[in-house]
Write a protein that holds these residues in place. Sequence first.
Motif, short mmCIF file in Angstrom:
data_model
loop_
_atom_site.label_atom_id
_atom_site.label_comp_id
_atom_site.label_asym_id
_atom_site.label_seq_id
_atom_site.Cartn_x
_atom_site.Cartn_y
_atom_site.Cartn_z
N SER A 102 -87.99 2.94 -61.10
CA SER A 102 -87.32 3.03 -60.43
C SER A 102 -88.29 3.73 -59.16
O SER A 102 -89.30 4.26 -59.41
N VAL A 103 -88.73 3.26 -57.72
CA VAL A 103 -89.97 3.28 -56.44
C VAL A 103 -89.40 3.52 -56.01
O VAL A 103 -87.58 2.42 -55.07
N SER A 104 -89.04 4.39 -54.86
CA SER A 104 -88.16 4.73 -53.50
C SER A 104 -89.52 4.48 -52.81
O SER A 104 -90.36 5.19 -52.77
N ILE A 105 -89.33 3.74 -51.34
CA ILE A 105 -90.45 3.88 -50.40
C ILE A 105 -89.75 4.17 -48.85
O ILE A 105 -88.43 3.77 -48.37
N LEU A 115 -84.94 1.37 -52.06
CA LEU A 115 -85.24 1.89 -53.64
C LEU A 115 -85.46 0.41 -54.17
O LEU A 115 -83.99 -1.07 -54.23
N VAL A 116 -86.62 0.06 -55.12
CA VAL A 116 -86.87 -1.44 -56.16
C VAL A 116 -86.90 -0.64 -57.00
O VAL A 116 -87.29 0.70 -57.66
N TYR A 117 -86.20 -1.60 -57.68
CA TYR A 117 -86.35 -1.89 -59.66
C TYR A 117 -86.93 -2.77 -60.39
O TYR A 117 -86.62 -3.97 -60.45
N PRO A 118 -88.17 -2.24 -60.45
CA PRO A 118 -88.90 -3.49 -61.12
C PRO A 118 -88.37 -3.98 -62.30
O PRO A 118 -88.27 -5.46 -62.62
N GLY A 119 -87.50 -3.17 -63.13
CA GLY A 119 -87.07 -3.88 -64.30
C GLY A 119 -85.58 -5.25 -63.77
O GLY A 119 -85.51 -5.95 -64.65
N PRO A 219 -92.00 -5.69 -52.84
CA PRO A 219 -92.48 -6.81 -53.53
C PRO A 219 -91.47 -8.22 -52.92
O PRO A 219 -90.02 -8.47 -53.20
N SER A 220 -91.95 -9.36 -52.90
CA SER A 220 -91.42 -10.46 -51.59
C SER A 220 -90.80 -11.21 -52.04
O SER A 220 -90.22 -11.99 -52.29
N GLU A 221 -91.46 -11.18 -53.70
CA GLU A 221 -90.51 -12.04 -54.76
C GLU A 221 -89.20 -11.32 -55.24
O GLU A 221 -88.86 -12.08 -55.91
N TYR A 222 -89.09 -9.81 -55.45
CA TYR A 222 -87.31 -9.22 -55.59
C TYR A 222 -86.44 -9.73 -54.34
O TYR A 222 -86.58 -10.47 -53.60
N LYS A 223 -85.60 -9.85 -55.62
CA LYS A 223 -83.80 -10.60 -55.14
C LYS A 223 -83.79 -8.98 -53.80
O LYS A 223 -83.81 -7.98 -54.20
#
Length: 267
Positions: A102-105, A115-119, A219-223
């Motif tokens: 997880s990434v928190s920005i 809150l970003v989840y690359p997986g 990331p712009s391509e993330y939902k």
Amino acid sequence: AVIAVVACVTAPAVFGQRMFGGGPRDFGSSQMAKIFGKNQAFTATADMTIADKQRGEPMQMSTAYAFLKGNVRTEMDMTSMKGASMQPQAVAQMKQMGMDRSVSIYRSDKKLLYLVYPGLNAYCEIDPSKMRQPDKTEQKEPKIEITQVGKETVDGHPCVKNKITITSDDGTHEILAWQAADLNDFPIKTEMQTGDSTITTHFRDIKLSAPSASLFEPPSEYKRFDSMQEMMMSSMQKMMPPGGSEPFAKLAPFTTFEMSGGPELGT
């Protein structure tokens, strides 16, 4: 198992809240300068420990930090979290859900938390101002006071040990900070007490150079999802057999966890 997963998934926000004694907030450049010294940009790794007298073995985790002009990014791998409260089945389920990394920005300029989840190739956007109770007014800018309590050497760096007192609408919080004189007063180590827990943060691999501004954008391509609840339900739905509904029933009591800042870890 679902309760444990919910607690772990919300860890990015919870760790951030515990480190600074509350939810995400915009301290302002002058207040941030008092905490991070003269550093308006850096990257580092933070080794964090939460020790609770009532729970025995402390919880430990390493977090990658990036800071740029008041904007903060933290990156965690939940599978590296150590401690008695970390259940193996919870780790396995997080990995299966794609929510172990997880990434928190926090964008202080936009006053938004991502809150970003690359997986999952997904993220949720949270407006901290909407997390306040309806009957509460907008919080005033916190007041920060620094009192020198001594001088010590940490990891070979000469440090001034300061007590940082943060006074805001939700109370007063104290942080001990060892600020390195040869790193522009960077707080190489911090320690704070919250309830029965002691949270210690030890920074290493400190680089006082500006990280890329792109690190502070999802990331712009993330939902994009509007809430953690919505994102989790989408992930769990992919795991469910046709006609299955049990995970949703178990998750239902936690529909408002993101509004309260997440559950306390280890409970």
